[in-house]
Structures are given as structure tokens and as C-alpha cells.
Write a protein that holds these residues in place. Structure first.
Motif, mmCIF file in Angstrom:
data_model
loop_
_atom_site.group_PDB
_atom_site.id
_atom_site.type_symbol
_atom_site.label_atom_id
_atom_site.label_comp_id
_atom_site.label_asym_id
_atom_site.label_seq_id
_atom_site.Cartn_x
_atom_site.Cartn_y
_atom_site.Cartn_z
ATOM 1 N N PHE A 75 55.479 -24.388 2.730
ATOM 2 C CA PHE A 75 54.858 -25.197 3.736
ATOM 3 C C PHE A 75 54.865 -24.237 5.092
ATOM 4 N N ILE A 76 55.963 -23.522 5.243
ATOM 5 C CA ILE A 76 56.319 -22.599 6.416
ATOM 6 C C ILE A 76 55.193 -21.481 6.206
ATOM 7 N N ILE A 77 55.034 -20.969 5.000
ATOM 8 C CA ILE A 77 53.897 -19.743 4.786
ATOM 9 C C ILE A 77 52.430 -20.374 5.230
ATOM 10 N N ALA A 78 52.154 -21.523 4.652
ATOM 11 C CA ALA A 78 50.696 -22.057 4.713
ATOM 12 C C ALA A 78 50.427 -22.417 6.264
ATOM 13 N N PHE A 79 51.703 -23.173 6.937
ATOM 14 C CA PHE A 79 51.392 -23.353 8.159
ATOM 15 C C PHE A 79 51.176 -22.033 9.232
ATOM 16 N N ARG A 80 52.023 -21.407 8.772
ATOM 17 C CA ARG A 80 51.933 -20.163 9.652
ATOM 18 C C ARG A 80 50.765 -19.158 9.637
ATOM 19 N N SER A 81 50.084 -19.298 8.464
ATOM 20 C CA SER A 81 48.842 -18.544 8.406
ATOM 21 C C SER A 81 47.902 -19.311 9.228
ATOM 22 N N MET A 82 47.770 -20.491 9.309
ATOM 23 C CA MET A 82 46.828 -21.373 10.068
ATOM 24 C C MET A 82 47.193 -20.776 11.525
ATOM 25 N N ALA A 83 48.439 -20.942 12.019
ATOM 26 C CA ALA A 83 49.089 -20.750 13.344
ATOM 27 C C ALA A 83 48.338 -19.304 13.745
ATOM 28 N N LYS A 84 48.465 -18.267 12.697
ATOM 29 C CA LYS A 84 47.954 -16.977 13.252
ATOM 30 C C LYS A 84 46.419 -16.941 13.294
ATOM 31 N N THR A 85 45.792 -17.673 12.593
ATOM 32 C CA THR A 85 44.176 -17.660 12.639
ATOM 33 C C THR A 85 44.006 -18.438 14.011
ATOM 34 N N LEU A 86 44.750 -19.542 14.417
ATOM 35 C CA LEU A 86 44.506 -20.191 15.741
ATOM 36 C C LEU A 86 44.607 -19.381 16.911
ATOM 37 N N ALA A 87 45.710 -18.614 16.837
ATOM 38 C CA ALA A 87 46.347 -17.562 17.788
ATOM 39 C C ALA A 87 45.164 -16.683 18.116
ATOM 40 N N THR A 88 44.440 -16.176 17.073
ATOM 41 C CA THR A 88 43.222 -15.358 17.329
ATOM 42 C C THR A 88 42.091 -15.970 17.682
#
Length: 972
Positions: free
Chosen positions: A747-760
Motif C-alpha cells: 500500500f505504501i509503495i503504491a500510494f507513494r507512486s501516485m503521490a509522486k505523480t501528483l506532485a509532478t
């Protein structure tokens, strides 16, 4: 493929080390490490000991002296001791000079061990018990620590694990660890040790300082087996520790060089000493040329065949930061005066083999007759000139003057943007011509280009936004396509002069509006990190127009929303005013300086222009605060200026070749995790020039490799990442029901990926949550984020309520917004109190419930620590406050009462006087430090046994530190 355990990886690694000459030794505890050190150090120094008629071993008293000398130092001090000698007084009164390390591979003793346990029973300053994977020892001292993960586990978990060990258990001889290696078998990295504390605060090693190993062509060596064969060869490791680490002279910092830096130094050294020829190093801007070139200078200085090494810098690059950087490698090595006499005096010193000076002073010394006697003494000597930023045109001219004088000299240049055939200037010479290496050798000694640096994570990619500002619907001239009018190459072909359109006042106003409306998105992408920006324009006159428009826009804003906008440029005292300028450049600069003085309470004038420029540089680098938000420039600051906090370049200026790459490269220095790329917002269509320049300086590679994709690309990435998250946790409710460590990690890895995309996505001017909401809207994202933050909190807890993986990488700054902080919540309460006069009890309760929900989903660290206190305040005190109560004051008073109650409860539970707890807490608030000795002194009267005293000391220390974190003011 069968499952490979960490145990399997570890055993194969040790077998590989044994195969290249390391001796395995079994060690279980710190006592074993000490005993082994005693034995190996005696063997290593056996010749020296036996020459004194002493046995090749140490008596208990002799070893105790050694132990006192080597133990309990910082990592930095230990690194110096490792490379130094120690005068040991033997029991018979004689003295012997002991070595701890040698550059001679045949003399050193290389060992490997694993699973050493460090605990308080064997080393009393260990905080928590830890067991280490693999340790490499040289002469009995641990010098490399290797942490291994099984394939499929993120390598960052190993880095986090090492940071945890540094904080809690790397004590005693483990402070001699110089390097760390982390691997999951398929990906391997190395990095340097550092002091675990800096300025009283824990100092974790940053991920940006963790490097891949490569070959000479910059091809990455990833797998552990190949890495071991290269990196851990006894000769390679010894050379790394001996020659390619830096112990800074002016601050407690260790540094290790990266592969391309090492290869460049080796190639340059070989060119000078073996080929007796010149050459240059092509290392992209931001890749650490200063360290590379200075290390080369130091190594050549130590060569008996070299009489003098002169490190040449352009005077305009010798700012405070550069001087500090050179002096940090070797104390007081820089001649920072403008006087050539100082250089001459340095050259007179027979023992002075390394001089750092400006090319202007060296050229003056060579030309002046009065210095001839000193300069002529070096005419036939083996002198090596190392020249920084050697692509500059003035180096060509001055280089000729210097070359004519020093007839047996070699010249090694360093540049991130060489002059090639395509981009050569009016003198027709390339960098290869200037650093000619004879007919057979390539003048370029080593290449490390933008593509290599981006791939290694040593610089960031560029996000380029093209904002069209030239539009035309009707064209008087036949055959002209209005859509092509923003293309300068098209206009040039059709003899269309765009100057007037570029400088149109309405266009300038439009650009200022666009910058001011979107600036926050660019410089404040996530969390509390705010970056700085440059705005480059084509002329001083244009800069004046922009400056005035920014002032007009700023004046309309509330004071707390205004940006701090400054300008800097060089002017000519007798410039021509015939071009229609309303204001002399000098007058404009004086006006800008006057505004600057008002903004920052400074007192700069034209006479102190250089100090003004330096002050601006410090504020762009956030060395002095408040920062400059946007700096308007024409040419200054676009080359040679390094500022990690600078992340955005606005452009209304045509740039080509090296000037374009140099300008872009102001933005892409690696900094905090929230800085994911350098941002370029250009208001002119320079795409072709950009692609040409990036292609040229990347060895004819694809320019798109260095650029971020467009908005739609990241939008599709977001859409594709959503089902990965939903597969683990279909909705927000399910995210709170995860039971196993593996589920939570996924869950942490999957959500972190989305958070990184959102930041971009958020950095694009066109960002809109509605685009993302087709799969997940803002409200649902925030719900998932609250559980992500919950697991982050649990990972840091001593008694987690769920099985959170200890060393998983949360990259918390990527999801933090800091919008919902303590002040925000108190203001909501204040508003609820004011509005409550006209509301029913049910409506009031609804408002408070919403506020409690806001507290739960906040990502502000200070508020999350105060969460329980704030909720208690709302539930037990808020309803009883009179209508005219000051909410802020009431909460502050409540906090004081809760703090006292917490301390009283702790004192009662532990049967000690409340005054002791209160005094220790007050002392910690003042000094931010608390020692075991200080606590023990306060507990003397209780006559506790050793075990109880140790336990109580630890409990009080932890309580004081955690309580301070809970009650400290926001931003403290």
C-alpha cells in the motif's frame, strides 16, 4: 525462479569476498571485535614492534592506551585517526609509531565478518540492540558496512536501516566505518559515512548522496557479484580509502568521490605524468567538477615529478561560496585578494606546491616586467595548470599569454559545456584546440554528460513549459503563416523582425500576470519547501519594463502575499541613450537597489555593487533570509552560479548552444525530495535551439531524455497507477484494515507512486483536479493519504499498533502540504466560535466534527504530534469558553496545563520528584540537549542500583525528548 532469502545473498557475497582474498572471521559481539582489533593491529605493526625488541602483540595496559585513543570519537575524527599515526608508549618506556591503515595493499590485513550484534551489555552507549549483515575490516577496524536485501525489496530500505544503526548502535570501533554498500543483488550502491549528529540534531544520510558504481564509459554496474569484483578488489578499496575520499578541513564532513570523478582524475594524472600532454574533462554542469579538479590538484602536488600545481579560476566565479568550497578541501588555500603581489609572494615560497588563484592575476604576473625574476624561475619547471570553466572565451586569450611563458607546463581543463565545431565563436577555436594533446591522443580525457548525470540522479531532468505569447490573425505580407510567427527561425527566413512584438507592453503585462498567477505552483510544489527563481530577459531596457510591471502587480496584493522581486545587471557608465531608452541603466539599477534596501533593510549603493550581488546570491541560495523570490537578470547568474534552492527559470530571451545549457542548468541541482526537476517556463519558442543544444552536449543523444514528458503523459500515469492501488485496497475504508506487513508495504509503495505523480502534475500551469477525478478525486486521495500518514506515524512509534515495515521509504515530503497546521485549526475554531452565536447546538457540533476530521487528515508534522492535545482541548475546554474568549490564548493556556499534568503523571508513575522532571525539561527546552550524566546527578539522592539507574535515566531522557516534540511551538 526460486525464492532467494537475505541469508542466501549474504552467504554468496561472503564467498565472493573470500574468493578475492578476504579472510572470514567469526565475531558475535563487540568484545569479539575489540579482541580481533587487538590481534590484527599487532600483526599489522609487527615489524615496528619487533624492531623495538617487543613481542608482536600488546599487553593489557598497552592495548588499553590504544583503545582509549581510538574509541568514542565522532565519525569525522575517527576518519582522521585512521589515516594518522599514534605514538604508543610501551610498558618498557619505549615509544612506537603505530599505523592503522596503509596505502600498501600487501601490508594491510583484509577480513570479513557477519551478524555482529551490538548491544548495551557489550557497549554501554548503544541505545538499541542491532545485528549487522556483513562487515569488512582492514587491520581489525570496521571500514565498510554492507547491508543486503533479497531481490524485490527496495534498496532504500537498506539505506534507512543504516541510518537507524547510525543513530542507535554504530558506536566505538564502528565509528571507523568509512563507506556503506547496500544491495538487493540486482541493484547496488555505495555511499560515505557521516557524523550522525550535526548542530545537536540527528543527521541522516541523504538518498542523493548514495551512488551507483560504473565503468569508465559510465555504464552502471548493478548486480552485486559484478560490483564486488570491481569495488571490493583489495587494491580498488584501498585506493578509494587512500586517494578518493575527502576529509574536509573546515567542517566535520567526509566525502567519497563518484566513479566518473575518479576516472577523470586518473585519466588527467596519466596524461600529465605519462604522456606529458594537455587535455580537458567534459563533466556536465552540476556534477561536482570542483571536487574532481581540486582532488586532481592535490594528487599532482604530492607527485615528486611535479614542481607546482596552479588551480586557475575566473575572477567572476570566485564568489564566497567558491572560496568556502576550495578552502573546505584545504584550509586557507585560496588567494582571494585582487593583488598580484600576493600571488608573487606565494610563488616565492619554495614549499608551496599548490596555488589557487585567478587567471587574471596569473596573466598580470606573466606580463609584468617587475615580476620577471620570480616568474622566470618557473619557465622550465614542471608546472600543471588546472583550469575551471575552461570553455570561456577569455581563457583562450589569457591561456596563450600563460602558455608562452611556461614552456614545460601541462594544461588540464574542466567544463560542462565544451566549445565544439558547431558552437565555436569568432576566434574559430574549439576546447580541443585550446587543450591540444598532440596528434594521437583525444584532447577530451573523460566524458560525463547530462544524460549520464540524470541517469545517476546526480542532476535533475528539466520540465520545459512553452507559453505562446505571439499571436497574429491578419498578416499584411503574402505567404506568411500566422501560426508560425512565434518561431524565430521561421521569422528569420522570411525577414520578419520580431523585436517590437517581443517588447510590446501588453505582452510584457500578460507574461507578468502569468508568472504571478502560477509562481506558487512552481516554487512551492509540496510541503513546507519553497524554492527560488530567475527570470532572464534580453536587454536591460526590457528588464526595466518587467521590473515596473511586477511592482504594479505586487502593490495590488496584500503585504503577506507579495513576492520579493529583485534585479541585478552590469551597466556601462557612458552608455548610448539613442535607442529610445527613457532611463539610463545606472538610474534603473539605483532604483532597484533602493527597493532592495527597503525590502531587506540593507544599504547598498553603486559603490558597493559587488556586495549587493553577493547578498542577492546568498538570498537565492537561502543562506540569508528572507529569500529573493524572483531575480530579474540579463546575463548575470546564468552561468557558474550554483544554488540548490533555485528550481525555476522564466525566460523571455533567445538562447543557443552552451549559453542555453548553462542557463537551464541553474535549476537542476539535486536538493530536497520535493525538488524533482528543474523547471523552465519560456515565453519564446526556443524548442529547436534547445533540442540542438541538448543533443550537442549529450554526444548526439535524444534531447527528450533530459526533459519531463507533458501534462497528458503524467495524467495517464496517474490513471494507470490507480488500479494498482485499488488492487491492494479497493477504497479508503479498506486502507485502514490492512493486517500484514507485506500488505502495508505494498500500500505504501503504491500510494507513494501516485503521490509522486501528483506532485509532478501540480507543477504544470494547467493542473486541474477534475482531470484526475475520472479515477480518483481530491477527497478520496486525501482519505488514502490519511492512512498513509497513519502508517508513517506507526513506523516511528516504539509500540506500533500494526505491523508496519520498519525501514520502508515513505518520502513523506512528497505527500505533505502543511496547509492544515495548528494555526489553521485554531482559526477554524475561532470562526466556529464567532459563527456559533447564530447556530443551533446540532450545527455547532457538526462544525466541530468537521474540525476534528481536519485534524485527523492533516499532514503537518507539528499538528500530528499535537493531535491528542488539540482534540482534548476541543472536547473538554472549547465548549465552555465565553463568547469573547481569545482562542489562541486559551489553547496556549490549555497546553501549559496539559504539559504540567503530563510531567506530574510521569513523576508519580516513576516515584520521583516532579521538580526534577520539570527542571530537566526546562533545561532541554533551553539547550536542546540532555546528557545521561545530568540526569544521574539529579537522581543521586534516590540511591538507585546500577540497573535501576540506567533504566530510569533512559526513561527520563525519552520522556523529555518526546514531550518537547509534542508541545514545542510550530516551526521551533
Amino acid at each position: 525462479m526460486s525464492h532467494v532469502s537475505e541469508y542466501d545473498v549474504e552467504n554468496k557475497f561472503i564467498d565472493r569476498l573470500e574468493g578475492i582474498g578476504y579472510h572470514f572471521v567469526k565475531m558475535d559481539t563487540y568484545d569479539d571485535v575489540l579482541a580481533n582489533f587487538r590481534e590484527q593491529l599487532a600483526k599489522f605493526n609487527a615489524k615496528k614492534l619487533t624492531e623495538k625488541g617487543h613481542a608482536a602483540s600488546f599487553s593489557d595496559t598497552e592495548f588499553e592506551r590504544i583503545r582509549i585513543h581510538v574509541e568514542n570519537h565522532s565519525v569525522y575524527e575517527s576518519a582522521k585517526i585512521l589515516r594518522d599515526k599514534y605514538v604508543l608508549e610501551l610498558d618498557d618506556g619505549q615509544t612506537v609509531y603505530l599505523d592503522f591503515f596503509s596505502s600498501d595493499t600487501d601490508r594491510n590485513i583484509y577480513q570479513v565478518t557477519h551478524q555482529v550484534t551490538m548491544d548495551k551489555a557489550h557497549k554501554d552507549d548503544v541505545v538499541y540492540k542491532n545485528r549487522y549483515d556483513v562487515t569488512v575490516l582492514i587491520n581489525g577496524l570496521p571500514v565498510v558496512q554492507i547491508e543486503l536485501k533479497r531481490p524485490g525489496v527496495e534498496i532504500n530500505e537498506a539505506i534507512n536501516q543504516i541510518n537507524r544503526y547510525r543513530k542507535f548502535s554504530f558506536k566505538g570501533l564502528f565509528r571507523y566505518i568509512q563507506l556503506f554498500v547496500v544491495s538487493n543483488s540486482v541493484q547496488t550502491k555505495y555511499f560515505c559515512n557521516e557524523n550522525e549528529m550535526a548542530d545537536g540534531q540527528y543527521n541522516p544520510i541523504l538518498k542523493s548522496l548514495v551512488f551507483f558504481w560504473t565503468d569508465e564509459k559510465n555504464v552502471r554496474i548493478n548486480d552485486l557479484n559484478s560490483f564486488t569484483g570491481e569495488f571490493f578488489r583489495k587494491a580498488s578499496l584501498t585506493e578509494m580509502l587512500d586517494k578518493y575520499m575527502v576529509i574536509k578541513a573546515t567542517e566535520p564532513v567526509l566525502m567519497v568521490m563518484r566513479p566518473y570523478q575518479i576516472y577523470a582524475v586518473k585519466a588527467a594524472k596519466k596524461r600529465v605524468l605519462e604522456a606529458n600532454q594537455n587535455g580537458y574533462v567534459f563533466a556536465c554542469t552540476g556534477s561536482g567538477k570542483t571536487l574532481t579538479s581540486f582532488k586532481l590538484a592535490q594528487l599532482l602536488r604530492d607527485e615528486p615529478r611535479v614542481d607546482l600545481v596552479v588551480f586557475l579560476i575566473d575572477r567572476k566565479d570566485l564568489d564566497d561560496q567558491t572560496v568556502d568550497e576550495y578552502n573546505s578541501f584545504e584550509k586557507d588555500c585560496v588567494d582571494n585578494t585582487t593583488s598580484t603581489v600576493v600571488l608573487i609572494n606565494e610563488l616565492r615560497k619554495a614549499d608551496k606546491k599548490l596555488i589557487v588563484t585567478t587567471i587574471q592575476k596569473m596573466a598580470n604576473a606573466v606580463k609584468s616586467e617587475k615580476y620577471a625574476s620570480v616568474m622566470d624561475a618557473y619557465k622550465d619547471k614542471k608546472v600543471v595548470f588546472i583550469i575551471d570553466e575552461c570553455h570561456r572565451s577569455q581563457f583562450g586569450k589569457m591561456h596563450g599569454q600563460i602558455q608562452k611563458h611556461f614552456q614545460n607546463a601541462n594544461y588540464i581543463g574542466f567544463t560542462g559545456t565544451p566549445i565544439f565545431e558547431k558552437n565555436k565563436g569568432s576566434d574559430g577555436r574549439t576546447t580541443a584546440d585550446v587543450f591540444h594533446a598532440g596528434g594521437k591522443l583525444d584532447a577530451c580525457l573523460h566524458r560525463y554528460m547530462i544524460k549520464d548525470a540524470i541517469a545517476d540522479g546526480n542532476v535533475l531532468r528539466f520540465s520545459v513549459e512553452y507559453q505562446r505569447t505571439i499571436f497574429a490573425r491578419q498578416i499584411q505580407k503574402n505567404g506568411i503563416n500566422p501560426e508560425q510567427l512565434d518561431d524565430p527561425e521561421y521569422c528569420k527566413r522570411h525577414n520578419i523582425d520580431m523585436t517590437e512584438l517581443y517588447h510590446d507592453e501588453e505582452r510584457i503585462q500578460t507574461i507578468v500576470n502569468h508568472i504571478m498567477e502560477h509562481h506558487e505552483q512552481h516554487v512551492h510544489p509540496q510541503g513546507k519547501d519553497i524554492y527560488t527563481a530567475l527570470f532572464a530577459v534580453d536587454t536591460i531596457q526590457t528588464l526595466g519594463k518587467y521590473y515596473d510591471e511586477f511592482k504594479k502587480y505586487n502593490d495590488k496584493l496584500p503585504e503577506d502575499k507579495r513576492l520579493k522581486i529583485a534585479a541585478v545587471f552590469s551597466y556601462q557608465a557612458n552608455e548610448d541613450m539613442d535607442d529610445g531608452a527613457d532611463e539610463h541603466s545606472q538610474e534603473l539599477l539605483e532604483r532597484c537597489m533602493l527597493d532592495y534596501n527597503g525590502m531587506f533593510q540593507t544599504g547598498y549603493t553603486l559603490e558597493t555593487f559587488d556586495s549587493y550581488r553577493k547578498d542577492i546570491a546568498k538570498r537565492l541560495k537561502q543562506k540569508d533570509l528572507p529569500q529573493v523570490d524572483i531575480l530579474l537578470v540579463v546575463n548575470m547568474f546564468l552561468t557558474g552560479f550554483d544554488a540548490k534552492p533555485l528550481n525555476t527559470l522564466y525566460l523571455d530571451k533567445n538562447l543557443i548552444w552552451h549559453s542555453l545549457v548553462q542557463a537551464y542548468s541553474r535549476t537542476n541541482r539535486v536538493d530536497k525530495v520535493t525538488k524533482q526537476f528543474g523547471q523552465i517556463v519560456t515565453y519564446r519558442n526556443i524548442k529547436k535551439w534547445q533540442d540542438d543544444a541538448l543533443t550537442l552536449f549529450s554526444g548526439d543523444g535524444d534531447p527528450n531524455e533530459y526533459l519531463l514528458e507533458d501534462y497528458d503523459y503524467y495524467l495517464h500515469q496517474w490513471i494507470n497507477q490507480e488500479p494498482v492501488l485499488r488492487k491492494i485496497t479497493p477504497d479508503v475504508e479498506a486502507a485502514g484494515q490492512l493486517q500484514s506487513e507485506d500488505e502495508i508495504r505494498m500500500f505504501i509503495i503504491a500510494f507513494r507512486s501516485m503521490a509522486k505523480t501528483l506532485a509532478t502534475l501540480k507543477t504544470f500551469s494547467k493542473f486541474d483536479w477534475n482531470d484526475l477525478a475520472v479515477v480518483m478525486g481530491e477527497e478520496e486521495y486525501e482519505g488514502f493519504k490519511s492512512w498513509y500518514l497513519y502508517y508513517k506515524d506507526q513506523a516511528g512509534s516504539r509500540e506500533p499498533k500494526v505491523p508496519v515495515p520498519v525501514d520502508v521509504d515513505f518520502d513523506i515530503e512528497l505527500v505533505r502540504t502543511d496547509r492544515i497546521n495548528v494555526v489553521y485549526i485554531l482559526n477554524l475554531l475561532k470562526k466556529a466560535q464567532e459563527d456559533g452565536k447564530a447556530k443551533s447546538e446540532e450545527e455547532k457540533q457538526h462544525d466541530v466534527d468537521l474540525i476534528l476530521r481536519e485534524i485527523e487528515r492533516s499532514d503537518n508534522e507539528s499538528l500530528r504530534l499535537k493531535k491528542d492535545v488539540m482534540k482534548q482541548f476541543i472536547l473538554t475546554r472549547f465548549y465552555d469558553l465565553p463568547d469573547d474568549a481569545d482562542i489562541m490564548e486559551a489553547f496556549t493556556q490549555f497546553e501549559k496545563e496539559q504539559l504540567q499534568a503530563d510531567m506530574e503523571e510521569f513523576a508519580y508513575d516513576n516515584q520521583i520528584d516532579y521538580v526534577i522532571v520539570s527542571d530537566l525539561f526546562s533545561s532541554y527546552v533551553f539547550s536542546k540537549a540532555i546528557s545521561d550524566e545530568e540526569i544521574r546527578k539529579r537522581l543521586t539522592a534516590y540511591k538507585l542500583g546500577l540497573l535501576k539507574m540506567t533504566k530510569m535515566t533512559k526513561a527520563i531522557k525519552l520522556f523529555v525528548q518526546e514531550t518537547y516534540q509534542k508541545y514545542k511551538a510550530e516551526g521551533e
